[in-house]
Design a protein around this motif. Sequence first.
Motif, PDB file in Angstrom:
ATOM      1  N   GLY A  83      -5.393  10.242 -48.880  1.00  0.00           N
ATOM      2  CA  GLY A  83      -6.748   9.897 -48.472  1.00  0.00           C
ATOM      3  C   GLY A  83      -7.734  10.122 -49.606  1.00  0.00           C
ATOM      4  N   GLN A  84      -8.938  10.597 -49.267  1.00  0.00           N
ATOM      5  CA  GLN A  84      -9.993  10.873 -50.245  1.00  0.00           C
ATOM      6  C   GLN A  84     -10.252   9.654 -51.138  1.00  0.00           C
ATOM      7  OE1 GLN A  84     -11.713  13.323 -49.737  1.00  0.00           O
ATOM      8  NE2 GLN A  84     -10.559  15.107 -49.096  1.00  0.00           N
ATOM      9  N   GLU A  85     -10.311   8.474 -50.520  1.00  0.00           N
ATOM     10  CA  GLU A  85     -10.563   7.253 -51.291  1.00  0.00           C
ATOM     11  C   GLU A  85     -11.978   7.231 -51.842  1.00  0.00           C
ATOM     12  OE1 GLU A  85      -8.460   4.866 -52.273  1.00  0.00           O
ATOM     13  OE2 GLU A  85      -6.953   6.224 -51.465  1.00  0.00           O
ATOM     14  N   ARG A  86     -12.916   7.807 -51.109  1.00  0.00           N
ATOM     15  CA  ARG A  86     -14.290   7.842 -51.607  1.00  0.00           C
ATOM     16  C   ARG A  86     -14.394   8.728 -52.830  1.00  0.00           C
ATOM     17  NH1 ARG A  86     -18.649   9.798 -47.392  1.00  0.00           N
ATOM     18  NH2 ARG A  86     -18.075  11.817 -48.273  1.00  0.00           N
ATOM     19  N   LEU A  87     -13.624   9.820 -52.840  1.00  0.00           N
ATOM     20  CA  LEU A  87     -13.599  10.693 -54.005  1.00  0.00           C
ATOM     21  C   LEU A  87     -12.975   9.969 -55.192  1.00  0.00           C
ATOM     22  CD1 LEU A  87     -13.925  13.426 -55.402  1.00  0.00           C
ATOM     23  CD2 LEU A  87     -11.761  14.147 -54.346  1.00  0.00           C
ATOM     24  N   ARG A  88     -11.911   9.202 -54.950  1.00  0.00           N
ATOM     25  CA  ARG A  88     -11.297   8.420 -56.026  1.00  0.00           C
ATOM     26  C   ARG A  88     -12.291   7.453 -56.640  1.00  0.00           C
ATOM     27  NH1 ARG A  88      -9.671   3.359 -56.457  1.00  0.00           N
ATOM     28  NH2 ARG A  88     -10.147   3.020 -54.253  1.00  0.00           N
ATOM     29  N   MET A  89     -13.027   6.744 -55.794  1.00  0.00           N
ATOM     30  CA  MET A  89     -14.014   5.793 -56.298  1.00  0.00           C
ATOM     31  C   MET A  89     -15.098   6.494 -57.106  1.00  0.00           C
ATOM     32  SD  MET A  89     -16.608   3.285 -54.192  1.00  0.00           S
ATOM     33  CE  MET A  89     -17.701   4.679 -53.854  1.00  0.00           C
ATOM     34  N   SER A  90     -15.569   7.644 -56.628  1.00  0.00           N
ATOM     35  CA  SER A  90     -16.626   8.367 -57.337  1.00  0.00           C
ATOM     36  C   SER A  90     -16.151   8.856 -58.694  1.00  0.00           C
ATOM     37  CB  SER A  90     -17.111   9.544 -56.485  1.00  0.00           C
ATOM     38  OG  SER A  90     -17.604   9.116 -55.237  1.00  0.00           O
ATOM     39  N   LEU A  91     -14.927   9.363 -58.757  1.00  0.00           N
ATOM     40  CA  LEU A  91     -14.396   9.826 -60.034  1.00  0.00           C
ATOM     41  C   LEU A  91     -14.240   8.682 -61.020  1.00  0.00           C
ATOM     42  CD1 LEU A  91     -11.678  12.367 -58.795  1.00  0.00           C
ATOM     43  CD2 LEU A  91     -13.819  12.919 -59.958  1.00  0.00           C
ATOM     44  N   LEU A  92     -13.761   7.547 -60.554  1.00  0.00           N
ATOM     45  CA  LEU A  92     -13.580   6.398 -61.443  1.00  0.00           C
ATOM     46  C   LEU A  92     -14.922   5.852 -61.914  1.00  0.00           C
ATOM     47  CD1 LEU A  92     -10.595   4.473 -59.791  1.00  0.00           C
ATOM     48  CD2 LEU A  92     -10.602   5.766 -61.928  1.00  0.00           C
ATOM     49  N   ILE A  93     -15.916   5.828 -61.022  1.00  0.00           N
ATOM     50  CA  ILE A  93     -17.247   5.359 -61.429  1.00  0.00           C
ATOM     51  C   ILE A  93     -17.810   6.261 -62.521  1.00  0.00           C
ATOM     52  CG2 ILE A  93     -19.640   5.125 -60.656  1.00  0.00           C
ATOM     53  CD1 ILE A  93     -18.600   4.098 -58.009  1.00  0.00           C
ATOM     54  N   LYS A 121     -10.184  19.266 -54.558  1.00  0.00           N
ATOM     55  CA  LYS A 121     -11.066  18.865 -55.655  1.00  0.00           C
ATOM     56  C   LYS A 121     -10.373  19.063 -57.005  1.00  0.00           C
ATOM     57  CE  LYS A 121     -14.281  21.740 -54.394  1.00  0.00           C
ATOM     58  NZ  LYS A 121     -13.643  22.273 -53.174  1.00  0.00           N
ATOM     59  N   THR A 122      -9.725  20.232 -57.161  1.00  0.00           N
ATOM     60  CA  THR A 122      -9.024  20.499 -58.413  1.00  0.00           C
ATOM     61  C   THR A 122      -7.839  19.569 -58.592  1.00  0.00           C
ATOM     62  OG1 THR A 122      -9.670  22.825 -58.275  1.00  0.00           O
ATOM     63  CG2 THR A 122      -7.847  22.282 -59.750  1.00  0.00           C
ATOM     64  N   THR A 123      -7.115  19.307 -57.523  1.00  0.00           N
ATOM     65  CA  THR A 123      -5.970  18.396 -57.598  1.00  0.00           C
ATOM     66  C   THR A 123      -6.411  16.997 -57.983  1.00  0.00           C
ATOM     67  OG1 THR A 123      -4.830  19.686 -55.895  1.00  0.00           O
ATOM     68  CG2 THR A 123      -4.016  17.463 -56.315  1.00  0.00           C
ATOM     69  N   ALA A 125     -17.819  19.128 -61.824  1.00  0.00           N
ATOM     70  CA  ALA A 125     -18.246  20.447 -61.362  1.00  0.00           C
ATOM     71  C   ALA A 125     -18.142  20.511 -59.848  1.00  0.00           C
ATOM     72  CB  ALA A 125     -19.677  20.733 -61.812  1.00  0.00           C
ATOM     73  N   THR A 126     -17.777  21.670 -59.344  1.00  0.00           N
ATOM     74  CA  THR A 126     -17.680  21.862 -57.900  1.00  0.00           C
ATOM     75  C   THR A 126     -18.568  23.029 -57.491  1.00  0.00           C
ATOM     76  OG1 THR A 126     -15.848  23.460 -57.912  1.00  0.00           O
ATOM     77  CG2 THR A 126     -15.273  21.127 -58.041  1.00  0.00           C
ATOM     78  N   GLN A 127     -19.026  22.991 -56.275  1.00  0.00           N
ATOM     79  CA  GLN A 127     -19.762  24.120 -55.718  1.00  0.00           C
ATOM     80  C   GLN A 127     -19.469  24.228 -54.232  1.00  0.00           C
ATOM     81  OE1 GLN A 127     -23.953  23.625 -56.397  1.00  0.00           O
ATOM     82  NE2 GLN A 127     -24.190  21.971 -54.934  1.00  0.00           N
ATOM     83  N   ASN A 128     -19.514  25.467 -53.760  1.00  0.00           N
ATOM     84  CA  ASN A 128     -19.206  25.787 -52.373  1.00  0.00           C
ATOM     85  C   ASN A 128     -20.521  26.005 -51.628  1.00  0.00           C
ATOM     86  OD1 ASN A 128     -18.369  26.841 -49.941  1.00  0.00           O
ATOM     87  ND2 ASN A 128     -16.922  28.296 -50.831  1.00  0.00           N
ATOM     88  N   PRO A 129     -20.823  25.190 -50.615  1.00  0.00           N
ATOM     89  CA  PRO A 129     -22.125  25.314 -49.945  1.00  0.00           C
ATOM     90  C   PRO A 129     -22.196  26.397 -48.879  1.00  0.00           C
ATOM     91  CG  PRO A 129     -20.906  23.506 -48.986  1.00  0.00           C
ATOM     92  CD  PRO A 129     -20.032  24.071 -50.079  1.00  0.00           C
ATOM     93  N   ILE A 130     -21.073  27.033 -48.539  1.00  0.00           N
ATOM     94  CA  ILE A 130     -21.086  27.949 -47.398  1.00  0.00           C
ATOM     95  C   ILE A 130     -21.261  29.399 -47.810  1.00  0.00           C
ATOM     96  CG2 ILE A 130     -19.656  26.415 -46.025  1.00  0.00           C
ATOM     97  CD1 ILE A 130     -17.273  28.210 -46.600  1.00  0.00           C
ATOM     98  N   GLU A 131     -21.188  29.696 -49.112  1.00  0.00           N
ATOM     99  CA  GLU A 131     -21.352  31.071 -49.569  1.00  0.00           C
ATOM    100  C   GLU A 131     -22.584  31.168 -50.445  1.00  0.00           C
ATOM    101  OE1 GLU A 131     -17.892  32.496 -51.483  1.00  0.00           O
ATOM    102  OE2 GLU A 131     -16.539  32.016 -49.833  1.00  0.00           O
TER     103      GLU A 131
END
Length: 403
Positions: A103-113, A131-133, A227-233
């Motif tokens: 899945g995560q097709e939207r993430l694939r598109m964003s990374l490629l863009i 995210k790391t994978t 870059a990644t960030q965690n919104p819950i902490e």
Amino acid sequence: MNEPYAPDPSTNSAPPPPPAPPAPAPALRSELRDAPTPPPPPATATPPTFPASAPAAAAQAPASAPAPRADAAPRTAPSDAEISRASDVLKVVSDAYSAKMVGQERLRMSLLISLIAGGHILLESVPGLAKTTAASTLADTVKAQFKRIQCTPDLLPSDITGNQIYDAATGSFRTVLGPVHANFVLLDEINRSSAKTQSAMLEAMQEHQTTIGGEVHHLPKPFLVIATQNPIEQEGTYELPEAQMDRFLLKEIVEYPSPAEEFEILGRIDSGVLDPDRHVSSAISLDDVHMLQDVASRIYVDPAIRNYIVSIAYVTRNPAPYIGDDRARFIKYGASPRASIAFLQASRALALLKGRSHVLPEDIRELRHLVLRHRVLLTFEADAEGIRSEEIIDQIFAAVPTP
């Protein structure tokens, strides 16, 4: 009591001219799909014209202003053969991504863009959503250098950019480059690093270079920061400043997988597909990435599309006449000109992903959340009432007529 001013007919003096009217606002649709009808712009305001060429801009510029530079010679539009070759390369990347990611097709598109446009991307999600994978899979597919930096409060700027170390054998200092000197750099939980460390990334992200001991070191090409960030902490975290948020071309919100996708993940764990030492079977070269970036930079963007982009950015800064005061009060700051540049670059990359040599208005609409969600800043009142930036962005796009 002061008498009203009246010019003396016996003199040649004239009353001072009235102050110039405020800058006009673009003519936009006043009906909103999901919001109350906003008040129309003032009757005295006339719609501005966003010139599509340098001669038109020169005609509107005041006489005292320097004439704009003439437009550079237009670059050659990509041929059908170039679009076809680019599509073949992108298919290799997409197939390799899908072989490891579920899945995560939207993430694939964003990374490629981001890769094609030469920008950086900020991913926000709870832990454990690959995210790391995804970042390592993309780097493995391109056969490029990949570095992962786990951000912590005690991380120093030199831990990222590099440092000078004294070599006792030679009696001199030698430069050791940091992990930022790679094609793909994953800054995991960037909001856990201190403000000083975050600022060390600004030069690298914007200028594609670092300075160590007064010596400039250029970063490799292509260069992509994920870059990644965690919104819950919130404890032990440092919120990214607006200046650095604006450096990211896109911001993607990674969602949970569906039950069917999560079931497939368990199957791939058993089959060994997700083993760290298992690499993709097909890959592209860095030359192929440079080719994709060159072809994308020549995708045609019509002046009407450019005017559409500028109008959207204008309304984010002057929202009241178009989305109403009730919604405009939730906007603290509108988008900077970097948003317009991001729309231009990202829409070209998206058009190439879809096999086209030109940008459509639908491309701009599809990118609206990715480009604006971290640039249209909302007030504390919006946060208190549970208003999300995506809702405001949708209403802004509903107010701007599509060309």
